[in-house]
Design a protein around this motif. Sequence first.
Motif, PDB file in Angstrom:
ATOM      1  N   UNK A  29      -1.066   0.817  -5.346  1.00 21.70           N
ATOM      2  CA  UNK A  29       0.071  -0.012  -5.724  1.00 21.70           C
ATOM      3  C   UNK A  29      -0.357  -1.215  -6.553  1.00 21.70           C
ATOM      4  N   UNK A  30      -1.617  -1.616  -6.462  1.00 20.88           N
ATOM      5  CA  UNK A  30      -2.038  -2.874  -7.072  1.00 20.88           C
ATOM      6  C   UNK A  30      -2.108  -2.845  -8.587  1.00 20.88           C
TER       7      UNK A  30
ATOM      8  N   UNK B  78      -3.291  -3.757   0.312  1.00 22.15           N
ATOM      9  CA  UNK B  78      -4.133  -2.984   1.222  1.00 22.15           C
ATOM     10  C   UNK B  78      -3.310  -1.958   1.989  1.00 22.15           C
ATOM     11  N   UNK B  79      -2.071  -2.340   2.288  1.00 18.12           N
ATOM     12  CA  UNK B  79      -1.151  -1.437   2.974  1.00 18.12           C
ATOM     13  C   UNK B  79      -0.321  -0.619   1.987  1.00 18.12           C
ATOM     14  N   UNK B  80      -0.406  -0.964   0.712  1.00 16.22           N
ATOM     15  CA  UNK B  80       0.386  -0.249  -0.286  1.00 16.22           C
ATOM     16  C   UNK B  80       1.880  -0.453  -0.105  1.00 16.22           C
TER      17      UNK B  80
ATOM     18  N   UNK C 129       4.204   2.765  -0.958  1.00 13.49           N
ATOM     19  CA  UNK C 129       3.753   3.549  -2.110  1.00 13.49           C
ATOM     20  C   UNK C 129       2.721   4.580  -1.686  1.00 13.49           C
ATOM     21  N   UNK C 130       2.730   5.701  -2.393  1.00 12.25           N
ATOM     22  CA  UNK C 130       1.711   6.723  -2.195  1.00 12.25           C
ATOM     23  C   UNK C 130       1.439   7.403  -3.529  1.00 12.25           C
TER      24      UNK C 130
END
Length: 124
Positions: free
Chosen positions: A29-30, A75-77, A24-25
């Motif tokens: 995402x959270x 954290x990494x999306x 995701x960008x």
Amino acid sequence: QVQLVESGGGLVQAGDPLILSCAASGRALNVYTVGWFRQAPGREREFVAGISWSGGTTTYGDSVKGRATISRDDAEGTVYLHLGSLRVEDTAVYYCAARSGSYVVVNEGEYDNWGQGTQVTVSS
């Protein structure tokens, strides 16, 4: 809006495992519940797996239940779909999708953001 990009598809042998990623960008995402869907040629798109925004709830479609694991690393999306014991009938374009609600739903119409898809082809 969040942008989603799937990766990890390709040609695999029946019985092998596969890990698909959904990166995701644009937005964190959270705050999204994420689902994986797939569409085989000539068939309707079907729900594969979903994970709630908190990660506390996962849901699987009947066709992959017991063979799939969905997980997320905010954290990494990225959301991951691990598929084990692949079958020829798993051949499809796999899409990830995100919705703002906190619950996993299987209806594709409830998801607002979609990736472009990644092709998975399983050979016998």
